[in-house]
Write a protein that holds these residues in place. Structure first.
Motif, short mmCIF file in Angstrom:
data_model
loop_
_atom_site.label_atom_id
_atom_site.label_comp_id
_atom_site.label_asym_id
_atom_site.label_seq_id
_atom_site.Cartn_x
_atom_site.Cartn_y
_atom_site.Cartn_z
N GLY A 21 0.82 -1.27 -0.13
CA GLY A 21 -0.05 -0.15 0.02
C GLY A 21 0.79 1.32 0.13
N THR A 22 0.35 2.12 -0.67
CA THR A 22 1.24 3.55 -0.78
C THR A 22 0.11 4.73 -0.40
OG1 THR A 22 1.00 3.46 -3.15
CG2 THR A 22 3.00 2.31 -2.23
N ALA A 23 0.97 5.78 0.03
CA ALA A 23 0.02 7.06 0.16
C ALA A 23 1.00 8.11 0.06
CB ALA A 23 -0.66 7.26 1.52
N VAL A 24 0.82 9.11 -0.81
CA VAL A 24 1.49 10.17 -0.88
C VAL A 24 1.04 11.63 -1.16
CG1 VAL A 24 3.11 8.82 -2.52
CG2 VAL A 24 1.21 10.30 -3.63
N LEU A 33 4.62 9.17 -11.66
CA LEU A 33 4.24 8.03 -11.05
C LEU A 33 2.82 7.93 -10.26
CD1 LEU A 33 7.65 6.34 -9.91
CD2 LEU A 33 6.74 6.13 -11.97
N GLY A 34 2.25 8.98 -10.57
CA GLY A 34 1.10 9.51 -9.49
C GLY A 34 0.00 8.51 -9.54
N LYS A 35 -0.08 7.94 -10.86
CA LYS A 35 -1.19 6.63 -11.00
C LYS A 35 -1.03 5.61 -10.38
CE LYS A 35 0.43 4.90 -15.48
NZ LYS A 35 0.18 4.69 -16.81
N TYR A 36 0.07 5.12 -9.91
CA TYR A 36 0.55 4.11 -9.19
C TYR A 36 0.31 3.98 -7.84
CZ TYR A 36 2.78 2.88 -13.64
OH TYR A 36 3.09 2.63 -14.88
N TYR A 289 4.99 1.48 -8.21
CA TYR A 289 5.60 1.48 -9.58
C TYR A 289 6.17 -0.10 -10.02
CZ TYR A 289 8.18 2.02 -14.01
OH TYR A 289 8.66 1.68 -15.11
N ILE A 290 7.31 -0.16 -9.30
CA ILE A 290 8.15 -1.43 -9.55
C ILE A 290 7.36 -2.76 -9.23
CG2 ILE A 290 10.35 -2.55 -8.86
CD1 ILE A 290 11.48 0.08 -8.35
N LEU A 291 6.51 -3.01 -8.20
CA LEU A 291 5.87 -4.16 -8.28
C LEU A 291 4.75 -4.29 -9.10
CD1 LEU A 291 5.04 -4.28 -4.17
CD2 LEU A 291 7.02 -5.34 -5.60
N ASP A 292 4.28 -3.09 -9.63
CA ASP A 292 3.20 -3.32 -10.78
C ASP A 292 3.86 -3.73 -12.07
OD1 ASP A 292 0.49 -2.34 -11.74
OD2 ASP A 292 1.57 -1.61 -13.03
#
Length: 338
Positions: A21-24, A33-36, A289-292
């Motif tokens: 999970g990510t939050a920015v 990379l905003g969409k990731y 991004y990288i996991l995707d």
């Protein structure tokens, strides 16, 4: 778990990264990379009344997003391994207070993302945990207040300075089969080449990154082309060329497959000096991004090396040099759950 050489763990069992999970904050969400990212905020307060509460909110968001993807609750997790940049890792401590997961606090400055992931994988591999969550956070304004000058002061910075990423990332690790495996990790040594400028972290941290990457290659008996991507955490525009140069001097050419998260997370037109840094820099780029890219099959094997500067304001004021460290974790696409 097998120990290769002095610093590298090759995990004996199949260890999987099940979800992340990510939050920015606003600058990160507006980057390439905003969409990731799972959750984004359009201001640094993140709905809270001060910067420190905002950072805590980001870590809570990242953990919640991670668990939501696998339909789990905090009570399903054995241990939370978490860290951040603030004194006494207070963002992590208070987040752990709220979710009730047994907690191990971890500090490696900006290298904490991969340090916590490596330690979590080792706990699962050794049978000491069934499921762990590794989490980190950082916030531009909290870092400025603690390490430099409050943002409101308007202090000027040189182009070598980095811009602390506002964000948080969390990953769930277990032996339960998923499409991404954690196969090995290399624990870095503390390296200090005498750099004292806190506005040039890239130059300070590059030697630690090179040392860990070279140790990984030697102890795993591999060459750089073993990996589709070799990513560093926070070297940005100043340190990224240095790590390539240092590795080339040792016989390793990573020019074709090296990228730095601090350069990936922001657009060229954003005012971020040399690029991004902070615990969240490597975490949100990796867990977003990288996991995707691994899941899509665009990347099959990645060496992620997070870098950290192990200093505090007191040491800077006493004119001490900056000790640094880097920790690496290998992520692989699990073909058919293998």
């Amino acid at each position: 778990m097998n120990l290769l050489g002095r610093q590298t763990w090759k995990f004996a069992n199949n260890i999987y990264l099940n979800a992340a999970g990510t939050a920015v904050g606003p600058m990160e969400s507006e980057g390439p990379l905003g969409k990731y990212f799972d959750k984004t905020y359009n201001n640094l307060h993140c709905g809270q009344k001060n910067w420190e509460l905002a950072e805590r909110q980001l870590m809570e968001d990242a953990i919640n997003a991670c668990l939501h993807k696998v339909k789990m609750k905090p009570e399903d997790i054995n241990f939370l391994l978490a860290g951040d940049l603030l004194n006494q890792i207070v963002s992590s401590n208070y987040t752990a207070r709220g979710n009730g997961i047994p907690f191990l606090g971890v500090f490696g400055a900006c290298s904490t993302s991969m340090e916590s992931l490596a330690l979590g994988a080792a706990l699962v591999d050794g049978g000491y945990a069934n499921r762990i969550v590794a989490a980190v956070s950082s916030h531009n304004a909290t870092a400025e207040r603690q390490f430099r000058y409050p943002t409101e002061y308007g202090g000027q910075k040189p182009d070598t300075a980095t811009f602390t990423v506002t964000g948080a990332g969390a990953a769930l690790v277990s032996k339960e089969v998923s499409d991404i495996k954690i196969t090995s990790a290399t624990v870095g040594k503390v390296v200090d080449l005498g750099i004292k400028d806190p506005f040039d972290m890239g130059s300070a941290m590059a030697p630690a990154a090179a040392d860990t990457i070279a140790a990984h290659f030697k102890e795993m008996d591999v060459q750089p082309d073993e990996y589709d991507l070799i990513a560093t955490g926070d070297l940005s525009g100043v340190g990224a060329p240095i790590v390539k140069m240092l590795l080339k001097e040792q016989g390793y050419d990573v020019s074709d497959n090296h990228r730095d998260c601090g350069l990936m997370i922001y657009r060229s037109g954003q005012q971020v000096f040399a690029g991004g840094s902070g615990c969240a820099c490597s975490a949100v780029v990796t867990y977003g991004y990288i996991l995707d890219e691994i899941r899509k099959g665009n990347l099959k094997k990645v060496l992620m090396v997070a870098t950290g500067a192990l200093l505090n304001p007191v040491m800077v004021q006493q004119k001490e040099s900056i000790p640094t460290v880097a920790h690496g974790v290998v992520l692989e696409r699990a073909e058919g759950g293998q």
